[in-house]
Motif scaffolding. Sequence first.
Motif, PDB file in Angstrom:
ATOM      1  N   PRO A 253       0.844  -1.200   0.000  1.00 19.28           N
ATOM      2  CA  PRO A 253       0.000   0.000   0.000  1.00 19.28           C
ATOM      3  C   PRO A 253       0.878   1.248   0.000  1.00 19.28           C
ATOM      4  O   PRO A 253       1.961   1.261   0.586  1.00 19.28           O
ATOM      5  CB  PRO A 253      -0.802  -0.108   1.302  1.00 19.28           C
ATOM      6  N   ARG A 254       0.407   2.302  -0.640  1.00 23.23           N
ATOM      7  CA  ARG A 254       1.173   3.541  -0.737  1.00 23.23           C
ATOM      8  C   ARG A 254       1.052   4.335   0.561  1.00 23.23           C
ATOM      9  O   ARG A 254      -0.038   4.481   1.120  1.00 23.23           O
ATOM     10  CB  ARG A 254       0.612   4.370  -1.905  1.00 23.23           C
ATOM     11  N   ASP A 255       2.157   4.830   1.040  1.00 17.64           N
ATOM     12  CA  ASP A 255       2.173   5.699   2.219  1.00 17.64           C
ATOM     13  C   ASP A 255       1.876   7.122   1.747  1.00 17.64           C
ATOM     14  O   ASP A 255       2.651   7.705   0.990  1.00 17.64           O
ATOM     15  CB  ASP A 255       3.543   5.623   2.891  1.00 17.64           C
ATOM     16  N   ALA A 256       0.746   7.658   2.149  1.00 21.55           N
ATOM     17  CA  ALA A 256       0.352   8.988   1.681  1.00 21.55           C
ATOM     18  C   ALA A 256       1.353  10.033   2.148  1.00 21.55           C
ATOM     19  O   ALA A 256       1.813  10.020   3.290  1.00 21.55           O
ATOM     20  CB  ALA A 256      -1.041   9.335   2.194  1.00 21.55           C
ATOM     21  N   GLY A 257       1.685  10.949   1.272  1.00 19.37           N
ATOM     22  CA  GLY A 257       2.601  12.031   1.610  1.00 19.37           C
ATOM     23  C   GLY A 257       1.833  13.284   1.986  1.00 19.37           C
ATOM     24  O   GLY A 257       0.612  13.338   1.966  1.00 19.37           O
ATOM     25  N   ARG A 258       2.578  14.280   2.364  1.00 13.95           N
ATOM     26  CA  ARG A 258       2.002  15.589   2.639  1.00 13.95           C
ATOM     27  C   ARG A 258       2.775  16.570   1.774  1.00 13.95           C
ATOM     28  O   ARG A 258       3.621  16.188   0.981  1.00 13.95           O
ATOM     29  CB  ARG A 258       2.154  15.938   4.117  1.00 13.95           C
ATOM     30  N   THR A 259       2.463  17.812   1.865  1.00 13.74           N
ATOM     31  CA  THR A 259       3.271  18.797   1.160  1.00 13.74           C
ATOM     32  C   THR A 259       3.498  19.984   2.086  1.00 13.74           C
ATOM     33  O   THR A 259       2.610  20.379   2.830  1.00 13.74           O
ATOM     34  CB  THR A 259       2.606  19.252  -0.153  1.00 13.74           C
ATOM     35  N   GLY A 260       4.672  20.515   2.061  1.00 17.56           N
ATOM     36  CA  GLY A 260       4.999  21.643   2.926  1.00 17.56           C
ATOM     37  C   GLY A 260       6.482  21.679   3.204  1.00 17.56           C
ATOM     38  O   GLY A 260       7.078  20.661   3.553  1.00 17.56           O
ATOM     39  N   GLY A 261       7.063  22.838   3.018  1.00 16.14           N
ATOM     40  CA  GLY A 261       8.498  22.957   3.176  1.00 16.14           C
ATOM     41  C   GLY A 261       8.904  23.277   4.593  1.00 16.14           C
ATOM     42  O   GLY A 261       8.071  23.474   5.484  1.00 16.14           O
ATOM     43  N   PRO A 262      10.202  23.354   4.824  1.00 18.12           N
ATOM     44  CA  PRO A 262      10.696  23.691   6.162  1.00 18.12           C
ATOM     45  C   PRO A 262      10.353  25.130   6.506  1.00 18.12           C
ATOM     46  O   PRO A 262      10.449  26.022   5.663  1.00 18.12           O
ATOM     47  CB  PRO A 262      12.211  23.488   6.038  1.00 18.12           C
ATOM     48  N   PRO A 263       9.944  25.393   7.734  1.00 18.75           N
ATOM     49  CA  PRO A 263       9.649  26.782   8.118  1.00 18.75           C
ATOM     50  C   PRO A 263      10.932  27.593   8.174  1.00 18.75           C
ATOM     51  O   PRO A 263      12.030  27.047   8.365  1.00 18.75           O
ATOM     52  CB  PRO A 263       9.024  26.631   9.503  1.00 18.75           C
ATOM     53  N   PRO A 264      10.839  28.899   8.001  1.00 16.25           N
ATOM     54  CA  PRO A 264      12.039  29.738   8.102  1.00 16.25           C
ATOM     55  C   PRO A 264      12.654  29.658   9.490  1.00 16.25           C
ATOM     56  O   PRO A 264      11.958  29.448  10.485  1.00 16.25           O
ATOM     57  CB  PRO A 264      11.500  31.148   7.825  1.00 16.25           C
ATOM     58  N   GLY A 265      13.965  29.824   9.526  1.00 14.43           N
ATOM     59  CA  GLY A 265      14.677  29.826  10.795  1.00 14.43           C
ATOM     60  C   GLY A 265      15.763  28.783  10.827  1.00 14.43           C
ATOM     61  O   GLY A 265      16.160  28.229   9.790  1.00 14.43           O
ATOM     62  N   ALA A 266      16.247  28.485  12.017  1.00 13.12           N
ATOM     63  CA  ALA A 266      17.297  27.483  12.184  1.00 13.12           C
ATOM     64  C   ALA A 266      16.737  26.110  11.832  1.00 13.12           C
ATOM     65  O   ALA A 266      15.583  25.792  12.110  1.00 13.12           O
ATOM     66  CB  ALA A 266      17.812  27.493  13.616  1.00 13.12           C
ATOM     67  N   ALA A 267      17.582  25.286  11.194  1.00 11.77           N
ATOM     68  CA  ALA A 267      17.149  23.961  10.748  1.00 11.77           C
ATOM     69  C   ALA A 267      18.306  22.991  10.877  1.00 11.77           C
ATOM     70  O   ALA A 267      19.042  22.760   9.915  1.00 11.77           O
ATOM     71  CB  ALA A 267      16.653  24.016   9.310  1.00 11.77           C
ATOM     72  N   GLY A 268      18.477  22.411  12.067  1.00  6.80           N
ATOM     73  CA  GLY A 268      19.559  21.465  12.264  1.00  6.80           C
ATOM     74  C   GLY A 268      20.904  22.102  11.992  1.00  6.80           C
ATOM     75  O   GLY A 268      21.259  23.128  12.578  1.00  6.80           O
ATOM     76  N   ALA A 269      21.661  21.500  11.061  1.00  4.57           N
ATOM     77  CA  ALA A 269      22.973  22.031  10.711  1.00  4.57           C
ATOM     78  C   ALA A 269      22.863  23.039   9.574  1.00  4.57           C
ATOM     79  O   ALA A 269      23.717  23.118   8.699  1.00  4.57           O
ATOM     80  CB  ALA A 269      23.904  20.889  10.307  1.00  4.57           C
ATOM     81  N   GLY A 270      21.804  23.820   9.590  1.00  7.23           N
ATOM     82  CA  GLY A 270      21.612  24.813   8.541  1.00  7.23           C
ATOM     83  C   GLY A 270      20.523  25.790   8.929  1.00  7.23           C
ATOM     84  O   GLY A 270      20.105  25.886  10.087  1.00  7.23           O
ATOM     85  N   LEU A 271      20.046  26.531   7.945  1.00  3.86           N
ATOM     86  CA  LEU A 271      18.964  27.475   8.154  1.00  3.86           C
ATOM     87  C   LEU A 271      18.088  27.499   6.914  1.00  3.86           C
ATOM     88  O   LEU A 271      18.485  27.065   5.832  1.00  3.86           O
ATOM     89  CB  LEU A 271      19.503  28.872   8.477  1.00  3.86           C
ATOM     90  N   SER A 272      16.875  28.004   7.100  1.00  2.15           N
ATOM     91  CA  SER A 272      15.905  28.056   6.024  1.00  2.15           C
ATOM     92  C   SER A 272      15.371  29.477   5.895  1.00  2.15           C
ATOM     93  O   SER A 272      15.113  30.146   6.890  1.00  2.15           O
ATOM     94  CB  SER A 272      14.753  27.082   6.314  1.00  2.15           C
ATOM     95  N   ALA A 273      15.216  29.936   4.661  1.00  2.00           N
ATOM     96  CA  ALA A 273      14.643  31.261   4.398  1.00  2.00           C
ATOM     97  C   ALA A 273      13.615  31.139   3.285  1.00  2.00           C
ATOM     98  O   ALA A 273      13.797  30.370   2.341  1.00  2.00           O
ATOM     99  CB  ALA A 273      15.735  32.253   4.009  1.00  2.00           C
ATOM    100  N   HIS A 274      12.528  31.888   3.413  1.00  2.00           N
ATOM    101  CA  HIS A 274      11.494  31.922   2.382  1.00  2.00           C
ATOM    102  C   HIS A 274      11.721  33.132   1.485  1.00  2.00           C
ATOM    103  O   HIS A 274      12.133  34.201   1.949  1.00  2.00           O
ATOM    104  CB  HIS A 274      10.117  32.003   3.032  1.00  2.00           C
ATOM    105  N   VAL A 275      11.428  32.961   0.192  1.00  2.00           N
ATOM    106  CA  VAL A 275      11.636  34.019  -0.792  1.00  2.00           C
ATOM    107  C   VAL A 275      10.278  34.481  -1.314  1.00  2.00           C
ATOM    108  O   VAL A 275       9.610  33.736  -2.034  1.00  2.00           O
ATOM    109  CB  VAL A 275      12.489  33.506  -1.974  1.00  2.00           C
ATOM    110  N   PRO A 276       9.811  35.678  -0.942  1.00  2.00           N
ATOM    111  CA  PRO A 276       8.515  36.150  -1.429  1.00  2.00           C
ATOM    112  C   PRO A 276       8.426  36.096  -2.954  1.00  2.00           C
ATOM    113  O   PRO A 276       9.291  36.616  -3.666  1.00  2.00           O
ATOM    114  CB  PRO A 276       8.456  37.589  -0.918  1.00  2.00           C
TER     115      PRO A 276
END
Length: 428
Positions: A253-276
């Motif tokens: 059976p297929r495992d249903a996915g979701r959609t949505g990126g990492p929120p802005p801010g610190a992210a483990g060994a990195g960081l995330s930023a959104h681009v308007p």
Amino acid sequence: MLAAMSTADLRSSPQAPPASRERGDACPGSLRLHTADDGALARIRVPGGVLTVRQARTLAEASARLGDGELHLTSRGNVQVRGLGTDCGGELAALLDTAGLLPSPGHERVRNIVASPLSGLDGRGRLDVRPWLTALDAALCASEPARALSGRFLFALDDGRGDVAGLDADVTLRATADGRAELGLGSAREALLVSAEDAPRAALAAAETFLETVRATGTGVWRVDELPCSDGSFVDLVGRRLAGEGIGHERCPRDAGRTGGPPPGAAGAGLSAHVPFGRLAARQWRELTDVAVGELRLTPWRGVVLPTPRADVDASLARLAAAGLVTDPGSPWMRVGACIGRPGCGRSRADVQADATEARAALAPAGLPLYWSGCERRCGHPRGDRIDVVAAPGGGYLLSTAVTGQEPRTTTLDHPSRLATALAAITA
């Protein structure tokens, strides 16, 4: 190879769309430019969204020298350069080739691969998908049949967290809890389990099986879900192909996915930023390349993930915020998206990005995302639940909810300043 595929293998479905493509795929690329109202447009495929700092700086140089000076992120983690002259194709190709962004000119439009952008950085995935990405891209570029894939055909590599598994890819690899890979095909409810080692080869085999199926049916379709077959028939075909290539597999059976990126801010060994709106001015791109350590990871949600030493994260986020990038997960920008609109697109009825910018002050941090479109095509709209804001022929906008399992609710908006009232009418 599927030496003698029969259309009898494809059991038709009353739900299958009567898709048939009578024209060729005009999807733009690095070598095939598209003419827009603001000049020619090039779409550079960036598998997995991964760019070295050197490659990122080459893209900035290309846009500054040949285009409008901005870089535009797409909903597949690719990059567009706009405002190009119609005679600059050769110079652009030379720049990209020198930076390693054109490993195979014959495959440059089909290297459509999205990947979990935080894979290997935050410890939350089941497997680092980078080896899959490297192997699949190399196999894709070495496959002569793969040259025939549409520029819209999409691969997704999910590290098990489910973030890109919900992006409606044609071929999805998702890491499983037992160390294997789930091979998903379009929106089929069943998948094929393969070993993690065989996963990239299995993904390519699925894509080549798709091309064989297209030729057998004579439909000329571009996407797996457009094939005229019932749910499960194409899975059967791919399973036989895998068996023929000695790739062990089992149905599941297929495992249903979701959609949505990492929120802005610190992210483990990195960081995330959104681009308007996915639009990056030269200064913003320069800040990203200066902050990044080794590479940038562009996301399918028009954001950027940067591997960054933990000690530098706060200072780096402050630099990016000062440059106009979104680093606060509570920002109203997280609910706003838009197509290019006027003046870049001749089909658009409005300057949707300007109107969306004016209206965003009416948005609370939480709620359905809004996607503003200049016409009914809704180019680049996100997957998942949302509110569509579409420019109307006579002026103003039509708002409609697009929520799974619910009938759409609609209202009109005569001016962006009245957005709060319009939203209350359809979300109450």
